[in-house]
Motif scaffolding. Structure first.
Motif, short mmCIF file in Angstrom:
data_model
loop_
_atom_site.label_atom_id
_atom_site.label_comp_id
_atom_site.label_asym_id
_atom_site.label_seq_id
_atom_site.Cartn_x
_atom_site.Cartn_y
_atom_site.Cartn_z
N GLN A 29 0.49 -1.37 0.21
CA GLN A 29 -0.34 -0.02 0.05
C GLN A 29 0.46 1.31 0.08
O GLN A 29 0.08 2.20 -0.77
CB GLN A 29 -0.81 -0.09 1.57
N ALA A 32 2.41 1.62 -3.34
CA ALA A 32 1.52 2.09 -4.68
C ALA A 32 1.40 3.52 -4.21
O ALA A 32 1.24 4.39 -5.10
CB ALA A 32 0.03 1.33 -3.63
N LEU A 33 1.11 4.06 -2.80
CA LEU A 33 0.95 4.87 -2.22
C LEU A 33 2.19 6.34 -3.04
O LEU A 33 1.48 7.13 -3.35
CB LEU A 33 0.54 5.51 -1.16
N ASN A 107 -8.32 5.97 -2.58
CA ASN A 107 -7.63 4.91 -4.00
C ASN A 107 -6.78 4.00 -3.29
O ASN A 107 -6.96 2.50 -3.73
CB ASN A 107 -6.47 5.75 -4.97
N THR A 108 -5.83 3.91 -1.87
CA THR A 108 -4.88 3.16 -1.96
C THR A 108 -5.90 2.55 -0.19
O THR A 108 -4.80 1.45 0.33
CB THR A 108 -3.88 3.56 -0.99
N VAL A 175 -3.81 -3.13 -5.18
CA VAL A 175 -3.26 -1.87 -4.64
C VAL A 175 -5.02 -0.89 -5.12
O VAL A 175 -6.45 -0.48 -4.51
CB VAL A 175 -2.48 -1.21 -4.01
N LEU A 176 -4.90 -0.41 -5.72
CA LEU A 176 -5.49 -0.21 -6.76
C LEU A 176 -7.20 0.00 -7.47
O LEU A 176 -7.93 0.46 -7.50
CB LEU A 176 -5.18 1.68 -7.87
#
Length: 241
Positions: A29, A32-33, A107-108, A175-176
């Motif tokens: 996460q 991805a962020l 989103n995350t 994740v997204l």
């Protein structure tokens, strides 16, 4: 070092591990962020640098003074520099900071009480990367920052398109939730960079939550395509995809 190398390399993995240990969330996460936040921050700074020479000079001075890239050699510093990171984000996003955090949280899947502190850990890493690229490319004044930042995003876009099987896409996809509108199925990183470089306002980006962030923070985005320099050129080309 490319932007993707930053995210997937030692610095990105170390800060993600530290955030995982501190906040009890998935390392993926955080990665991805970072993959969303870094292009967003760079795109915003590019726009401000292109539109306002005093903003460009102020950024240049800040990079010289506080962000020489040394943090990339010791990414664990990010934990200790959260207060500084929060100030960086407040300066960059201003009144849109809460909206950005809310969109990124949605989103995350990172909760709102953790998204801000984690972004504050990532901010010094992102700024350190920009500072290192500034040095590597011999940029000594604010006047060259717009093209430098546009080049960082453009190179990452090219890398994302040439490496659709990059493991980062698997992380972003999980994740997204696929990351986008389906126009670049299987390559959510390309979608993210395309949204940033296109200014986030294209009709064919409708339904991509990232465009909501980009649209509000970048002021609609259409101006990005009309600006001169590398940033404007990339925006015009990629916006027609």
């Amino acid at each position: 070092m490319s932007l993707i190398d930053l995210i997937t390399g030692n610095a990105g993995n170390q800060v993600a591990t530290d955030a995982e240990n501190k906040f009890g969330i998935s390392k993926n996460q955080v990665i991805a962020l970072l993959a969303v936040a870094a292009p967003l921050v760079i795109s915003y700074l590019r726009k401000k640098s292109q539109e306002n020479s005093s903003e460009a000079d102020a950024l240049n001075n800040a990079l010289d003074k506080d962000h020489d890239g040394s943090i990339l050699n010791n990414p664990s510093q990010a934990v200790e520099r959260q207060a500084e990171g929060n100030s960086i984000l407040s300066h960059i996003f201003g009144g849109e900071k809460a909206n950005v955090e809310n969109q990124l949280s949605q989103n995350t899947g990172i909760s709102m009480d953790k998204i801000g502190p984690i972004l504050a850990m990532l901010a010094p890493i992102i700024m350190g990367y920009i500072g290192k690229e500034k040095q590597s490319n011999g940029v000594t004044s604010g006047g060259g920052l717009g093209d430098l930042l546009g080049g960082i995003l453009g190179n990452a876009q090219n890398q994302a398109q040439s490496q659709p099987s990059n493991p980062l896409n698997d992380i972003l996809g999980s994740v997204l939730g696929g990351g986008s509108n389906g126009q670049s199925a299987g390559n959510p990183l390309n979608d993210i960079l395309g949204s940033v470089l296109g200014g986030g306002s294209q009709a064919n980006s409708s339904g991509n939550p990232l465009t909501d962030i980009l649209g509000s923070v970048l002021g609609g985005g259409q101006q990005n395509q009309q600006q001169g320099g590398l940033g404007g050129l990339l925006g015009g080309i990629l916006g027609g995809k």
